[in-house]
Each structure stands twice: as structure tokens, then as C-alpha cells.
Design an enzyme around this catalytic site. Structure first.
Site, PDB file in Angstrom:
ATOM      1  N   HIS A   1      45.288  37.434  32.184  1.00 19.41           N
ATOM      2  CA  HIS A   1      46.571  38.029  31.784  1.00 19.41           C
ATOM      3  C   HIS A   1      46.552  39.549  31.898  1.00 19.41           C
ATOM      4  O   HIS A   1      47.394  40.225  31.306  1.00 19.41           O
ATOM      5  CB  HIS A   1      46.931  37.599  30.357  1.00 19.41           C
TER       6      HIS A   1
ATOM      7  N   SER B   1      40.284  29.054  22.057  1.00 17.13           N
ATOM      8  CA  SER B   1      41.547  28.728  22.735  1.00 17.13           C
ATOM      9  C   SER B   1      41.962  27.325  22.327  1.00 17.13           C
ATOM     10  O   SER B   1      41.132  26.427  22.251  1.00 17.13           O
ATOM     11  CB  SER B   1      41.381  28.788  24.252  1.00 17.13           C
ATOM     12  N   SER B   2      43.259  27.162  22.067  1.00 10.13           N
ATOM     13  CA  SER B   2      43.738  25.829  21.702  1.00 10.13           C
ATOM     14  C   SER B   2      44.116  25.023  22.949  1.00 10.13           C
ATOM     15  O   SER B   2      44.558  23.892  22.850  1.00 10.13           O
ATOM     16  CB  SER B   2      44.919  25.936  20.747  1.00 10.13           C
TER      17      SER B   2
END
Ligand code: ZN
Length: 254
Positions: free
Chosen positions: A122, A196-197
Site C-alpha cells: 500500500h 492481519s485478519s
């Protein structure tokens, strides 16, 4: 976290023999550094509507709103320091135990801890980029100028619009970084998901892809994820403590 956690020992054993260990980190990696998950209550985007990329390039008002939010969010990043987990990962890379860190985070904390091969899916909030000529700038002088004048800054070289070197809503992920991430996942023999999900792409697909190409999958996250059932090991523990525990279980390299 108990002192003798058999799962942490198991993960350490895998890390010991892995040739192509890769780490994937999400927002949970940075919460112990005091950076709230931007989607969580208290995060910037719980308070404000994020500026879409299309609006940024087409509207001066949107650019000013973008810079207003940027100045506020940067306050959180600016004071943040790498935590125990970041440092453990940097040490593993330096010791040749880890190929790379793939991250969704934009806070630059992996690099600040000493990690060298960091794939920022990102982008990074630690740099400003000109959308026209791609020149990069330090964020602080730009923010200072915005606070003073209230006008969105322009590139001194070409006059183009200046924006964080992050991926905004409506903007596509950097192709070269993404391609490298897929390649790392394909070659990986141990893929560790940290904080992180695994709900947004490509976070959801990269671990699955690694597993399908023979990697052991390890997930360490505060909350359960949809891929826990397919992982070889899962820890629902604070990351810093979990990584320190795994690190303690490692045998020194011969
Ligand atoms: Zn420019």
C-alpha cells in the site's frame, strides 16, 4: 503468554529449517507501536471520509481535505517507534532466516527496525510523490507549508499534484511490488501471517497461494481469521510477545 508454548516452539523449528520463509504483516503489527488500525474506532477513517483518488485528481477542495487528513494522521505515525515484533523480524532477516517482509502497513516501521527487503503493497506515508513526474519528497516541509497556507502543495519541478506515496482508495496497487509478492509466496516454504485478519485482497489470497504451492502456513493474530482452519499453526496472542517467544526457541545457527 506462557513461557513454554509448544506452538511457538513448533514454529521456531520450522523457521530453523525453512529456506524461503516469508512474512506478511497487517495493521496488527503496528498496534503495539501505538498506531491504531485506521479502520478501527479511533482510527482516522472512523472520523473522516477518506478522499478517493478520482476526487483527489479532479478537485482542489478534495486535495485540501486530503492534506488536512494527512497532517492529522501523520501525527500518529511521526511519534511511532518499531516494537519488539518489528525488531525480531529485522534480526531474522539479518541472520538469513527470512527472505522478505510483505506488508500492508504504510508506517515505515519495518525499515525503521532494520528490515531491508520490505514490499509495501500500500506504499508508504513516509514519502510524498509527485503524481506527474514521480519525484519524491520529505513529508514534513510539505505539511508545514499546508498548515501555513491552507493550499495543497504542488511539485516544485513540474507543478504536478503532490500526494502521499500511499495507495489511496480508488488507486491500484503497485504492479511490480505485487508481482514480487506473488513470486515470494509461490517460492515460500514457510509463510507467516502477522497481525492481519486476511479479509481484504491480496491479503486473503497470498497465504492461500503460498499454501497451495507447498508452504507451511502460520497465522499469528489477535482475533481468529477465516484461514485459521487451513493453517499448520495458529496463535491468538499479542504479536510482540509471540515473536519474542519464537525467537527464544530458536537454536543459534551453526
Ligand atoms: Zn513533478
Amino acid at each position: 503468554m506462557t513461557i513454554d508454548n509448544p506452538i511457538a516452539e513448533q514454529i521456531a523449528g520450522w523457521l530453523q529449517t525453512a529456506q524461503e520463509a516469508v512474512v506478511f504483516t497487517g495493521a496488527g503489527m503496528s498496534t503495539e507501536s501505538g498506531i491504531p488500525d485506521f479502520r478501527s474506532p479511533g482510527g482516522v477513517w472512523a472520523k473522516y471520509q477518506p478522499v478517493m483518488f478520482q476526487d483527489f485528481v479532479s478537485s482542489d477542495a478534495a486535495r485540501r481535505e486530503y492534506w488536512r487528513q494527512k497532517c492529522e494522521a501523520h501525527g500518529e505515525f511521526g511519534a511511532a517507534r518499531p516494537n519488539t515484533g518489528h525488531k525480531v523480524l529485522a534480526n531474522w532477516e539479518a541472520a538469513g532466516r527470512l527472505r522478505a517482509v510483505i506488508t500492508q502497513n504504510i508506517d515505515g516501521l519495518h525499515q525503521a527496525a532494520g528490515s531491508r527487503r520490505v514490499l509495501e503493497l500500500h506504499g508508504t506515508a513516509m514519502e510524498i510523490v509527485c503524481l506527474s513526474c514521480e519525484r519524491r519528497f520529505e513529508p514534513e516541509p510539505m505539511m508545514a507549508a499546508f498548515r501555513e497556507t491552507g493550499t495543497a502543495p504542488h511539485c516544485e519541478a513540474c507543478g504536478g499534484y503532490l500526494k502521499s506515496a500511499t495507495v489511496s482508495f480508488g488507486q491500484s496497487l503497485p504492479e511490480a511490488v505485487l508481482a514480487e509478492a506473488w513470486q515470494l509466496a509461490r517460492k515460500s516454504d514457510l509463510f507467516l501471517v502477522l497481525g492481519s485478519s486476511l479479509v481484504v485482497e491480496p491479503a486473503a489470497s497470498l497465504p492461500r497461494f503460498a499454501r497451495q504451492h507447498g508452504a507451511r502456513l502460520v497465522i499469528i493474530n489477535r482475533d481468529p481469521t477465516e484461514q485459521d482452519a487451513t493453517a499448520q499453526a495458529v496463535l491468538h496472542e499479542p504479536l510482540g510477545a509471540a515473536l519474542a517467544e519464537i525467537d527464544r526457541s530458536l537454536q543459534p545457527r551453526a
